[in-house]
Motif scaffolding. Structure first.
Motif, short mmCIF file in Angstrom:
data_model
loop_
_atom_site.label_atom_id
_atom_site.label_comp_id
_atom_site.label_asym_id
_atom_site.label_seq_id
_atom_site.Cartn_x
_atom_site.Cartn_y
_atom_site.Cartn_z
N ARG A 15 0.82 -1.21 0.00
CA ARG A 15 0.00 0.00 0.00
C ARG A 15 0.86 1.27 0.00
N HIS A 16 2.13 1.11 0.42
CA HIS A 16 3.01 2.27 0.54
C HIS A 16 4.36 1.98 -0.11
N LEU A 17 4.88 2.96 -0.82
CA LEU A 17 6.16 2.82 -1.51
C LEU A 17 7.30 2.57 -0.53
N SER A 18 7.20 3.15 0.66
CA SER A 18 8.26 2.97 1.67
C SER A 18 8.40 1.51 2.07
N THR A 19 7.29 0.78 2.06
CA THR A 19 7.33 -0.66 2.37
C THR A 19 8.11 -1.40 1.29
N THR A 20 7.81 -1.08 0.04
CA THR A 20 8.49 -1.72 -1.09
C THR A 20 9.99 -1.45 -1.05
N GLN A 21 10.37 -0.23 -0.73
CA GLN A 21 11.78 0.14 -0.71
C GLN A 21 12.57 -0.67 0.31
N ARG A 22 11.93 -1.05 1.41
CA ARG A 22 12.62 -1.84 2.44
C ARG A 22 12.95 -3.25 1.96
N TYR A 23 12.27 -3.71 0.92
CA TYR A 23 12.49 -5.06 0.40
C TYR A 23 13.68 -5.13 -0.55
N ILE A 24 14.09 -3.98 -1.08
CA ILE A 24 15.13 -3.98 -2.12
C ILE A 24 16.50 -4.21 -1.51
N ASP A 25 17.19 -5.20 -2.03
CA ASP A 25 18.51 -5.57 -1.53
C ASP A 25 19.58 -5.00 -2.46
N VAL A 26 20.70 -4.57 -1.88
CA VAL A 26 21.83 -4.12 -2.67
C VAL A 26 23.07 -4.87 -2.18
N ASN A 27 23.76 -5.56 -3.08
CA ASN A 27 24.98 -6.27 -2.71
C ASN A 27 26.12 -5.87 -3.65
N ASP A 28 27.30 -6.39 -3.38
CA ASP A 28 28.48 -6.01 -4.17
C ASP A 28 28.30 -6.30 -5.66
N GLU A 29 27.69 -7.45 -5.95
CA GLU A 29 27.47 -7.85 -7.34
C GLU A 29 26.63 -6.82 -8.09
N MET A 30 25.59 -6.33 -7.43
CA MET A 30 24.70 -5.35 -8.04
C MET A 30 25.37 -3.99 -8.20
N MET A 31 26.14 -3.60 -7.18
CA MET A 31 26.83 -2.30 -7.26
C MET A 31 27.90 -2.32 -8.35
N ARG A 32 28.58 -3.46 -8.51
CA ARG A 32 29.58 -3.60 -9.55
C ARG A 32 28.94 -3.47 -10.94
#
Length: 200
Positions: free
Chosen positions: A177-194
């Protein structure tokens, strides 16, 4: 201002989001044994549809297959089975539809449309709690500590975010129902940052 953190200030530990290599290992582990096809199907519904464990446990074949036995392109979750009591449409991509077709072919006899998609050893529908425990065991077997029934949902949301999908579309696909909830699910790891900096 106090620098002392109470237990209420500490964020809850989130479910592990497997890397691509870890996901392949998990699928290989889950697909083994007598109940491999069923377990693989549960995993794919989590990862490729972003369904919650309770939503997966509640599925019947008429949710996924039409009267002619053809796999649907989308399923409708009723308010009765979703968290927060809000009905939503779930779109099923080509890979998930193929997985469903393969699972149907693996069954000893064609199921009735009113039958639960996932059946326990005792030939009963899974409860959300039982399926949750089963899924946690898969991560342990694959050597992926911190994995849980929520890992697939986080993987689904993370992959959409890193593919550049609109945040509002992701929110709706996740049933938030809220975008802030969705944002908490997003994972960022070294592979993605690379991969992100290589895209520059």
């Amino acid at each position: 201002m106090s620098l002392i953190r109470t237990k209420h200030d500490v964020p809850m530990k989130q479910a592990r989001v497997p890397t691509e290599v870890e996901f392949k290992r998990l699928v290989a582990v889950v697909s083994q044994g007598k109940y491999g096809p069923r377990n693989r199907m549960a995993l794919m519904l989590s990862y490729f549809a972003g369904l919650r464990v309770g939503e997966i446990a509640s599925l019947h074949w008429n949710d996924l297959v039409d009267g002619e036995g053809k796999v649907r392109e989308q399923l409708r979750l009723s308010a009765a089975v979703t968290k927060g009591g809000h009905a939503r449409v779930v779109f099923m991509n080509a890979r998930l539809r193929r997985e469903l077709e393969q699972y149907l072919c693996s069954l000893a006899q064609p199921p009735t449309l009113s039958q639960s998609v996932l059946i326990t050893q005792k030939r009963r529908a899974f409860s959300a709690n039982t399926l949750c425990q089963l899924m946690r065991g898969w991560y342990d077997l694959a050597g992926l500590g911190g994995g849980s029934s929520h890992s697939g949902r986080r993987w689904f949301i993370t992959r959409l975010a890193h593919a550049g999908i609109s945040p509002k579309a992701i929110m709706m696909l996740a049933g938030h129902r809220h975008l802030s909830t969705t944002q908490r699910y997003i994972d960022v790891n070294d592979e993605m940052m690379r991969a992100a900096v290589e895209a520059l």
